[in-house]
Design a protein around this motif. Structure first.
Motif, PDB file in Angstrom:
ATOM      1  N   ALA A   1      35.952  20.563  51.384  1.00 49.13           N
ATOM      2  CA  ALA A   1      34.884  21.556  51.473  1.00 49.13           C
ATOM      3  C   ALA A   1      34.944  22.692  50.450  1.00 49.13           C
ATOM      4  O   ALA A   1      33.895  23.086  49.928  1.00 49.13           O
ATOM      5  CB  ALA A   1      34.850  22.128  52.891  1.00 49.13           C
TER       6      ALA A   1
ATOM      7  N   LEU B   1      33.987  18.429  54.638  1.00 48.85           N
ATOM      8  CA  LEU B   1      32.713  18.744  55.269  1.00 48.85           C
ATOM      9  C   LEU B   1      32.419  17.802  56.433  1.00 48.85           C
ATOM     10  O   LEU B   1      31.927  18.225  57.482  1.00 48.85           O
ATOM     11  CB  LEU B   1      31.582  18.678  54.239  1.00 48.85           C
ATOM     12  CG  LEU B   1      31.504  19.851  53.262  1.00 48.85           C
ATOM     13  CD1 LEU B   1      30.353  19.634  52.279  1.00 48.85           C
ATOM     14  CD2 LEU B   1      31.312  21.175  53.991  1.00 48.85           C
TER      15      LEU B   1
ATOM     16  N   GLN C   1      28.082  25.276  45.415  1.00 52.64           N
ATOM     17  CA  GLN C   1      26.763  25.584  45.977  1.00 52.64           C
ATOM     18  C   GLN C   1      26.486  27.080  45.910  1.00 52.64           C
ATOM     19  O   GLN C   1      25.381  27.512  45.531  1.00 52.64           O
ATOM     20  CB  GLN C   1      26.677  25.085  47.418  1.00 52.64           C
ATOM     21  CG  GLN C   1      26.657  23.564  47.552  1.00 52.64           C
ATOM     22  CD  GLN C   1      26.761  23.099  49.001  1.00 52.64           C
ATOM     23  OE1 GLN C   1      27.144  23.869  49.887  1.00 52.64           O
ATOM     24  NE2 GLN C   1      26.425  21.841  49.239  1.00 52.64           N
ATOM     25  N   ALA C   2      27.486  27.888  46.276  1.00 51.73           N
ATOM     26  CA  ALA C   2      27.316  29.337  46.259  1.00 51.73           C
ATOM     27  C   ALA C   2      27.138  29.851  44.830  1.00 51.73           C
ATOM     28  O   ALA C   2      26.348  30.773  44.586  1.00 51.73           O
ATOM     29  CB  ALA C   2      28.515  30.012  46.920  1.00 51.73           C
TER      30      ALA C   2
ATOM     31  N   ARG D   1      31.060  20.579  58.383  1.00 47.58           N
ATOM     32  CA  ARG D   1      29.621  20.829  58.352  1.00 47.58           C
ATOM     33  C   ARG D   1      29.113  21.222  59.743  1.00 47.58           C
ATOM     34  O   ARG D   1      28.306  22.126  59.895  1.00 47.58           O
ATOM     35  CB  ARG D   1      28.900  19.559  57.866  1.00 47.58           C
ATOM     36  CG  ARG D   1      27.473  19.813  57.390  1.00 47.58           C
ATOM     37  CD  ARG D   1      26.784  18.500  57.035  1.00 47.58           C
ATOM     38  NE  ARG D   1      27.561  17.656  56.172  1.00 47.58           N
ATOM     39  CZ  ARG D   1      27.557  17.733  54.834  1.00 47.58           C
ATOM     40  NH1 ARG D   1      26.817  18.648  54.237  1.00 47.58           N
ATOM     41  NH2 ARG D   1      28.296  16.905  54.109  1.00 47.58           N
TER      42      ARG D   1
ATOM     43  N   ARG E   1      31.518  24.007  48.657  1.00 47.88           N
ATOM     44  CA  ARG E   1      30.905  25.271  49.069  1.00 47.88           C
ATOM     45  C   ARG E   1      30.857  26.258  47.894  1.00 47.88           C
ATOM     46  O   ARG E   1      29.863  26.993  47.724  1.00 47.88           O
ATOM     47  CB  ARG E   1      31.683  25.885  50.227  1.00 47.88           C
ATOM     48  CG  ARG E   1      31.613  25.092  51.527  1.00 47.88           C
ATOM     49  CD  ARG E   1      32.307  25.847  52.652  1.00 47.88           C
ATOM     50  NE  ARG E   1      32.361  25.064  53.870  1.00 47.88           N
ATOM     51  CZ  ARG E   1      31.357  24.929  54.727  1.00 47.88           C
ATOM     52  NH1 ARG E   1      30.207  25.520  54.475  1.00 47.88           N
ATOM     53  NH2 ARG E   1      31.493  24.191  55.824  1.00 47.88           N
ATOM     54  N   THR E   2      31.921  26.300  47.110  1.00 49.63           N
ATOM     55  CA  THR E   2      31.974  27.235  45.980  1.00 49.63           C
ATOM     56  C   THR E   2      30.913  26.900  44.937  1.00 49.63           C
ATOM     57  O   THR E   2      30.217  27.784  44.421  1.00 49.63           O
ATOM     58  CB  THR E   2      33.363  27.217  45.338  1.00 49.63           C
ATOM     59  OG1 THR E   2      34.338  27.608  46.313  1.00 49.63           O
ATOM     60  CG2 THR E   2      33.438  28.171  44.160  1.00 49.63           C
TER      61      THR E   2
ATOM     62  N   GLU F   1      31.569  31.739  49.807  1.00 53.68           N
ATOM     63  CA  GLU F   1      30.263  32.200  49.363  1.00 53.68           C
ATOM     64  C   GLU F   1      30.302  33.678  48.948  1.00 53.68           C
ATOM     65  O   GLU F   1      29.840  34.035  47.849  1.00 53.68           O
ATOM     66  CB  GLU F   1      29.240  31.991  50.488  1.00 53.68           C
ATOM     67  CG  GLU F   1      28.968  30.530  50.833  1.00 53.68           C
ATOM     68  CD  GLU F   1      30.005  29.884  51.762  1.00 53.68           C
ATOM     69  OE1 GLU F   1      29.839  28.709  52.101  1.00 53.68           O
ATOM     70  OE2 GLU F   1      30.969  30.581  52.156  1.00 53.68           O
TER      71      GLU F   1
ATOM     72  N   ARG G   1      36.434  24.676  57.216  1.00 49.31           N
ATOM     73  CA  ARG G   1      35.194  24.462  57.959  1.00 49.31           C
ATOM     74  C   ARG G   1      34.636  23.078  57.700  1.00 49.31           C
ATOM     75  O   ARG G   1      34.648  22.601  56.571  1.00 49.31           O
ATOM     76  CB  ARG G   1      34.123  25.471  57.509  1.00 49.31           C
ATOM     77  CG  ARG G   1      34.265  26.864  58.015  1.00 49.31           C
ATOM     78  CD  ARG G   1      33.219  27.760  57.344  1.00 49.31           C
ATOM     79  NE  ARG G   1      33.567  28.081  55.974  1.00 49.31           N
ATOM     80  CZ  ARG G   1      32.716  28.600  55.089  1.00 49.31           C
ATOM     81  NH1 ARG G   1      31.451  28.808  55.432  1.00 49.31           N
ATOM     82  NH2 ARG G   1      33.107  28.884  53.865  1.00 49.31           N
TER      83      ARG G   1
ATOM     84  N   ASP H   1      35.929  32.967  52.927  1.00 48.87           N
ATOM     85  CA  ASP H   1      34.492  33.122  52.712  1.00 48.87           C
ATOM     86  C   ASP H   1      34.222  32.866  51.228  1.00 48.87           C
ATOM     87  O   ASP H   1      34.149  33.794  50.410  1.00 48.87           O
ATOM     88  CB  ASP H   1      34.045  34.526  53.114  1.00 48.87           C
ATOM     89  CG  ASP H   1      32.529  34.666  53.158  1.00 48.87           C
ATOM     90  OD1 ASP H   1      31.844  33.860  52.494  1.00 48.87           O
ATOM     91  OD2 ASP H   1      32.031  35.569  53.856  1.00 48.87           O
TER      92      ASP H   1
END
Length: 337
Positions: free
Chosen positions: A194, A125, A201-202, A147, A198-199, A160, A145, A158
């Motif tokens: 990341a 991130l 959080q999603a 931040r 991200r996973t 999310e 990706r 993707d």
């Protein structure tokens, strides 16, 4: 092997004129160019890549940078990126990066002119490598990706959308209690890696939005930690009817171990893997249900985005997310009542 001198003799010109045509460094008359090109064709002369690079101050090389600490198989990313590079007249070299001296290695790679541009994998991130590449004004593209994505070409899974799809597919079978398992990089130089962040959080957001119950477990890479994660989930989240895993070893551990704990797969517990590979699924009994990572497409698109910048083709930054899609196996079924 045909030499430039032989081409010059065949065309009736000097060797420097042949060099001008081959490397496109100085203009020559159309008639002379045609004679040189015809001689090249007749003799089967192949341009020397190194000589061409020296003349143009470009290497036609892309460096794919990845951390040595990472243990996973990158074949799909590498093969596709290498193919895309070759189709555009570039070569791809692998550049493993030591985590203890990122600044020096990035600076050496760019300032020494070893490569025209960089593809960066296993992105964090807040990634120091991205900062170094920006400071060096080096062309680069990310497979992943950060931040801050301002002005960066990137392609990524993707995560999310993929996690939401997996939850909704399981919910359609009556599942309401989920456990997510991700890799724990907190004690390593990839602490900010990341994908698991991200996973997670999603996952938490999707579970809350849908009114479901969810627990998150972080599994380190040590063998003993992987082997005990099944018992942790059964003990700490006993209501779970569906496991979603972003950790290949853990995915296999659940399928192999749950039956020995008196938990049938998928009658009692469904198991799915995110960003995994169908080859893993086929090694298990029953075959694992997976949402495969689009590694090949990511590698190709990232290489093409970087090459477009190097070749002076304009346009907006490439910022592409590709979701994982379902590859059905035998580890998903209706939720137990």
């Amino acid at each position: 092997m045909v030499t430039m001198q032989q081409v010059a003799d065949r065309a009736g010109v000097s060797i420097s004129t042949v060099s001008f045509v081959v490397n496109d460094t100085k203009p020559v008359t159309p008639e002379t160019r045609e004679r040189v090109l015809q001689a090249i064709s007749d003799l089967g002369y192949r341009r020397n890549t190194i000589a061409r690079a020296l003349a143009s101050r470009r290497t036609r090389i892309l460096a794919l940078i990845y951390p040595l600490i990472d243990h996973r198989n990158h074949n799909a990313f590498i093969e596709s990126a290498a193919t895309a590079a070759r189709e555009h007249g570039y070569n791809l070299v692998l550049w493993p990066l030591h985590s203890d001296d990122v600044s020096t290695e990035i600076t050496s790679l760019i300032q020494a002119g070893f490569a025209d541009g960089v593809l960066l994998m296993e992105v964090q991130l807040d990634d120091e490598r991205v900062q170094r590449l920006r400071e060096a004004d080096a062309p680069f593209a990310l497979i992943g990706r950060t931040r801050d994505l301002e002005g960066i070409d990137y392609v990524d899974i993707d995560f999310e959308r993929s996690i939401e799809t997996a939850i909704d597919d399981l919910a359609a079978l009556g599942h309401r209690h989920f456990s997510l398992v991700v890799e724990d990089w907190s004690a390593t130089p990839l602490a900010g890696y990341a994908p698991p962040i991200r996973t997670e959080q999603a996952f938490r957001a999707a579970i809350a939005q849908r009114g479901f119950e969810g627990a998150v477990f972080r599994a380190p890479h040590q063998a003993h930690a992987v082997s005990t994660i099944v018992d942790r989930v059964l003990r700490e989240a006993s209501a779970t009817t569906a496991i979603i895993s972003l950790h290949d070893e853990v995915s296999a551990a659940f399928v192999n171990t749950l039956p020995h704990r008196g938990v049938a797969v998928p009658a009692d517990m469904s198991v799915v893997a995110i960003a995994s590979a169908p080859t893993l699924a086929e090694q298990l009994d029953p075959p694992l249900t997976v949402y495969p990572g689009p590694g090949g497409e990511l590698g190709r698109r990232a290489a093409e985005a970087l090459i477009a910048r190097l070749d002076g083709r304009g346009g907006p930054r490439v910022q592409t997310l590709i979701p994982c899609t379902l590859h059905e196996g035998g580890t998903v079924g209706p939720a137990r009542m």
